[in-house]
Design a protein around this motif. Structure first.
Motif, PDB file in Angstrom:
ATOM      1  N   LYS A  68      43.740  66.825 -26.149  1.00 17.88           N
ATOM      2  CA  LYS A  68      43.679  67.931 -27.105  1.00 17.88           C
ATOM      3  C   LYS A  68      45.086  68.384 -27.491  1.00 17.88           C
ATOM      4  N   LEU A  69      45.991  68.440 -26.520  1.00 22.18           N
ATOM      5  CA  LEU A  69      47.367  68.828 -26.823  1.00 22.18           C
ATOM      6  C   LEU A  69      48.040  67.811 -27.744  1.00 22.18           C
ATOM      7  N   VAL A  70      47.758  66.539 -27.536  1.00 24.06           N
ATOM      8  CA  VAL A  70      48.306  65.499 -28.418  1.00 24.06           C
ATOM      9  C   VAL A  70      47.827  65.739 -29.849  1.00 24.06           C
ATOM     10  N   TRP A  71      46.560  66.023 -30.010  1.00 22.75           N
ATOM     11  CA  TRP A  71      46.032  66.312 -31.339  1.00 22.75           C
ATOM     12  C   TRP A  71      46.752  67.512 -31.953  1.00 22.75           C
ATOM     13  N   MET A  72      46.946  68.564 -31.172  1.00 25.74           N
ATOM     14  CA  MET A  72      47.569  69.786 -31.688  1.00 25.74           C
ATOM     15  C   MET A  72      49.037  69.554 -32.066  1.00 25.74           C
ATOM     16  N   TYR A  73      49.805  68.902 -31.180  1.00 25.02           N
ATOM     17  CA  TYR A  73      51.210  68.630 -31.494  1.00 25.02           C
ATOM     18  C   TYR A  73      51.342  67.649 -32.665  1.00 25.02           C
ATOM     19  N   SER A  74      50.440  66.693 -32.744  1.00 24.01           N
ATOM     20  CA  SER A  74      50.437  65.768 -33.892  1.00 24.01           C
ATOM     21  C   SER A  74      50.157  66.520 -35.181  1.00 24.01           C
ATOM     22  N   SER A  75      49.231  67.442 -35.129  1.00 24.52           N
ATOM     23  CA  SER A  75      48.908  68.252 -36.307  1.00 24.52           C
ATOM     24  C   SER A  75      50.100  69.091 -36.738  1.00 24.52           C
ATOM     25  N   PHE A  76      50.853  69.590 -35.778  1.00 23.46           N
ATOM     26  CA  PHE A  76      52.057  70.363 -36.088  1.00 23.46           C
ATOM     27  C   PHE A  76      53.021  69.519 -36.921  1.00 23.46           C
ATOM     28  N   LEU A  77      53.105  68.231 -36.595  1.00 23.61           N
ATOM     29  CA  LEU A  77      53.989  67.325 -37.343  1.00 23.61           C
ATOM     30  C   LEU A  77      53.355  66.813 -38.632  1.00 23.61           C
ATOM     31  N   GLY A  78      52.118  67.204 -38.889  1.00 23.40           N
ATOM     32  CA  GLY A  78      51.448  66.761 -40.107  1.00 23.40           C
ATOM     33  C   GLY A  78      50.890  65.353 -40.002  1.00 23.40           C
ATOM     34  N   LYS A  79      50.638  64.892 -38.787  1.00 24.29           N
ATOM     35  CA  LYS A  79      50.119  63.536 -38.584  1.00 24.29           C
ATOM     36  C   LYS A  79      48.632  63.570 -38.368  1.00 24.29           C
ATOM     37  N   LEU A 136      57.663  77.598 -31.444  1.00 27.02           N
ATOM     38  CA  LEU A 136      57.886  76.533 -30.467  1.00 27.02           C
ATOM     39  C   LEU A 136      58.452  77.051 -29.151  1.00 27.02           C
ATOM     40  N   HIS A 137      59.309  78.043 -29.189  1.00 22.99           N
ATOM     41  CA  HIS A 137      59.857  78.612 -27.961  1.00 22.99           C
ATOM     42  C   HIS A 137      58.712  79.052 -27.042  1.00 22.99           C
ATOM     43  N   GLU A 138      57.733  79.713 -27.600  1.00 22.06           N
ATOM     44  CA  GLU A 138      56.570  80.169 -26.826  1.00 22.06           C
ATOM     45  C   GLU A 138      55.689  79.000 -26.383  1.00 22.06           C
ATOM     46  N   LYS A 139      55.433  78.053 -27.280  1.00 17.48           N
ATOM     47  CA  LYS A 139      54.585  76.897 -26.932  1.00 17.48           C
ATOM     48  C   LYS A 139      55.232  76.052 -25.838  1.00 17.48           C
TER      49      LYS A 139
END
Length: 155
Positions: free
Chosen positions: A144-155, A47-50
């Motif tokens: 696309k970023l929303v999809w990626m961050y949502s995926s990180f949360l398992g949503k 996350l620090h890098e992202k």
């Protein structure tokens, strides 16, 4: 008509909306900077890098939005006190865990994308292709970023 072929009235309407977006972007940017500095836990390195990638992108968009306001012959707002008054993105404080930071980012993207869609509709109606194209590009990238961050949360 202005030198870019838009009426003064159109330029003012669009610039006012872009100044509201600029406020949202500034608060979002500072939130992500804070997340970058304060993230803790086993997801720190990822996350620090992202977060650095995200705040670099937000900084670029802030500049592009301000320059578009100038292109429209208007002045970009630059007082942080003004941003706090008009931004729909809320300041995030004391969040240092992965879930909290990413959830805040998703909340901010929801506000930003909604505002950009409003500007997209406005600029379509007012035939401001330059601003319209900018908003369209931002929305596509951020979905696309929303999809990626949502995926990180398992949503």
């Amino acid at each position: 008509m202005s030198t870019i072929g838009l009426s003064k009235e159109t330029s003012v309407k669009v610039a006012d909306s872009l100044n509201e977006l600029l406020a949202d972007y500034h608060i979002f940017y500072m939130n992500v900077r804070g997340f970058h500095w304060n993230i803790k836990g086993h997801k720190f390195f990822v996350l620090h890098e992202k977060f650095e990638e995200l705040y670099d992108d937000l900084f670029e968009k802030i500049d592009e939005v301000a320059e578009r306001v100038l292109t429209l012959g208007q002045s970009p707002k630059h007082a942080y006190s003004n941003y706090l008054k008009v931004s729909k993105v809320k300041e995030a404080t004391d969040i240092s865990d992965a879930e909290g930071t990413v959830s805040s980012i998703l909340d901010s993207f929801e506000v930003i994308i909604e505002k950009q869609r409003e500007i997209l509709d406005l600029t379509d109606e007012l035939e401001d292709e330059g601003t319209n194209a900018l908003m369209s590009d931002y929305i596509s990238e951020q979905e696309k970023l929303v999809w990626m961050y949502s995926s990180f949360l398992g949503k």
